[in-house]
Design a protein around this motif. Structure first.
Motif, PDB file in Angstrom:
ATOM      1  N   ASN A 107      34.885  12.982  24.224  1.00  0.00           N
ATOM      2  CA  ASN A 107      34.473  13.622  22.977  1.00  0.00           C
ATOM      3  C   ASN A 107      35.023  15.043  22.951  1.00  0.00           C
ATOM      4  O   ASN A 107      35.659  15.490  23.913  1.00  0.00           O
ATOM      5  CB  ASN A 107      32.939  13.603  22.833  1.00  0.00           C
ATOM      6  N   THR A 108      34.767  15.755  21.875  1.00  0.00           N
ATOM      7  CA  THR A 108      35.348  17.084  21.686  1.00  0.00           C
ATOM      8  C   THR A 108      34.825  18.082  22.716  1.00  0.00           C
ATOM      9  O   THR A 108      35.573  18.920  23.222  1.00  0.00           O
ATOM     10  CB  THR A 108      35.068  17.588  20.261  1.00  0.00           C
ATOM     11  N   TYR A 109      33.558  18.015  23.027  1.00  0.00           N
ATOM     12  CA  TYR A 109      32.964  18.877  24.051  1.00  0.00           C
ATOM     13  C   TYR A 109      33.714  18.696  25.374  1.00  0.00           C
ATOM     14  O   TYR A 109      34.128  19.666  26.014  1.00  0.00           O
ATOM     15  CB  TYR A 109      31.481  18.527  24.202  1.00  0.00           C
ATOM     16  N   ARG A 138      35.176  22.072  14.115  1.00  0.00           N
ATOM     17  CA  ARG A 138      34.318  21.813  15.275  1.00  0.00           C
ATOM     18  C   ARG A 138      35.096  21.983  16.573  1.00  0.00           C
ATOM     19  O   ARG A 138      34.604  22.577  17.542  1.00  0.00           O
ATOM     20  CB  ARG A 138      33.719  20.405  15.184  1.00  0.00           C
ATOM     21  N   LEU A 142      34.109  24.643  19.506  1.00  0.00           N
ATOM     22  CA  LEU A 142      33.791  24.244  20.875  1.00  0.00           C
ATOM     23  C   LEU A 142      34.799  24.799  21.878  1.00  0.00           C
ATOM     24  O   LEU A 142      34.416  25.220  22.976  1.00  0.00           O
ATOM     25  CB  LEU A 142      33.707  22.718  20.976  1.00  0.00           C
ATOM     26  N   GLN A 145      33.951  28.330  22.539  1.00  0.00           N
ATOM     27  CA  GLN A 145      32.744  28.459  23.353  1.00  0.00           C
ATOM     28  C   GLN A 145      32.966  28.072  24.809  1.00  0.00           C
ATOM     29  O   GLN A 145      32.373  28.662  25.704  1.00  0.00           O
ATOM     30  CB  GLN A 145      31.608  27.577  22.778  1.00  0.00           C
ATOM     31  N   LYS A 174      28.138  17.058  12.726  1.00  0.00           N
ATOM     32  CA  LYS A 174      28.526  17.310  14.123  1.00  0.00           C
ATOM     33  C   LYS A 174      28.801  18.791  14.354  1.00  0.00           C
ATOM     34  O   LYS A 174      28.479  19.333  15.421  1.00  0.00           O
ATOM     35  CB  LYS A 174      29.757  16.483  14.491  1.00  0.00           C
ATOM     36  N   SER A 178      26.687  21.072  16.912  1.00  0.00           N
ATOM     37  CA  SER A 178      27.390  21.842  17.951  1.00  0.00           C
ATOM     38  C   SER A 178      26.959  23.297  17.927  1.00  0.00           C
ATOM     39  O   SER A 178      26.683  23.899  18.971  1.00  0.00           O
ATOM     40  CB  SER A 178      28.904  21.754  17.753  1.00  0.00           C
ATOM     41  N   LYS A 179      26.886  23.867  16.738  1.00  0.00           N
ATOM     42  CA  LYS A 179      26.481  25.274  16.624  1.00  0.00           C
ATOM     43  C   LYS A 179      25.027  25.471  17.031  1.00  0.00           C
ATOM     44  O   LYS A 179      24.700  26.449  17.706  1.00  0.00           O
ATOM     45  CB  LYS A 179      26.733  25.784  15.211  1.00  0.00           C
TER      46      LYS A 179
END
Length: 188
Positions: A107-109, A138, A142, A145, A174, A178-179
């Motif tokens: 996933n993106t994370y 997104r 991410l 972060q 999403k 995430s935020k």
């Protein structure tokens, strides 16, 4: 009881109004401009779509001075050399010398974390981040972060098709989640 129902209706209406304005803002912020010049240490592509992101990453590395391309989020059944060279017709020398493939993220994370570790190993401090225009807000959030890298976004747009409302809503939610996760995480 009637007063409670009225208040509940007002709260629901405000939430729906917030979502509607948020989706409009999200849609208006979809990146339709692409960076023509950039000065980064590497190019990172997030997988997805029909391969257009990977092709764009290859075109960027082939037509620029970049010597590093990282493709994050590849399915572990993907034989990178066979697909890149034999199916997508990428130059074998470029594939062997400049392209790394990451198989760990789902996933993106996890893309951001996988890229962070790859960047540390390769002494990369800045990247051109390639993903879809719908996914970019997104992904950029991410990566900012989690990766510790300077990010220059490069959104691949599918201008020929209309974005289904469900996909727009899903990606917007999403982004909000995430935020919220990061606000909660760093709240003390």
């Amino acid at each position: 009881m009637i007063i409670l129902l009225k208040r509940l209706n007002i709260i629901i209406a405000l939430i729906l109004l917030f979502l509607a304005f948020g989706i409009i803002k999200f849609k208006n912020n979809l990146s339709h401009e692409q960076v023509n010049t950039f000065n980064v240490d590497a190019i990172v592509v997030l997988t997805g779509g029909k391969g257009e992101r990977i092709i764009e990453g290859y075109n960027q590395i082939k037509n620029s001075k970049q010597e590093k391309l990282f493709i994050s989020g590849v399915d572990n059944t993907f034989n990178s050399e066979v697909v890149l060279v034999n199916i997508l017709n990428f130059d074998q020398n470029i594939v062997e010398s400049s392209i790394d493939v990451g198989y760990l993220s789902k996933n993106t994370y996890e893309n951001a974390l996988e890229t962070r570790y790859w960047a540390l190993e390769n002494k990369v401090k800045s990247i051109l981040l390639i993903t879809s225009d719908l996914h970019m807000q997104r992904a950029e959030f991410l990566f900012n972060q989690l990766s510790g890298l300077k990010i220059i976004p490069f959104a691949v747009s599918n201008k020929d098709s209309v974005i289904p409302f469900e996909k727009l809503l899903e990606e917007y939610i999403k982004l909000i989640v995430s935020k919220l996760v990061f606000i909660k995480k760093y709240e003390i």
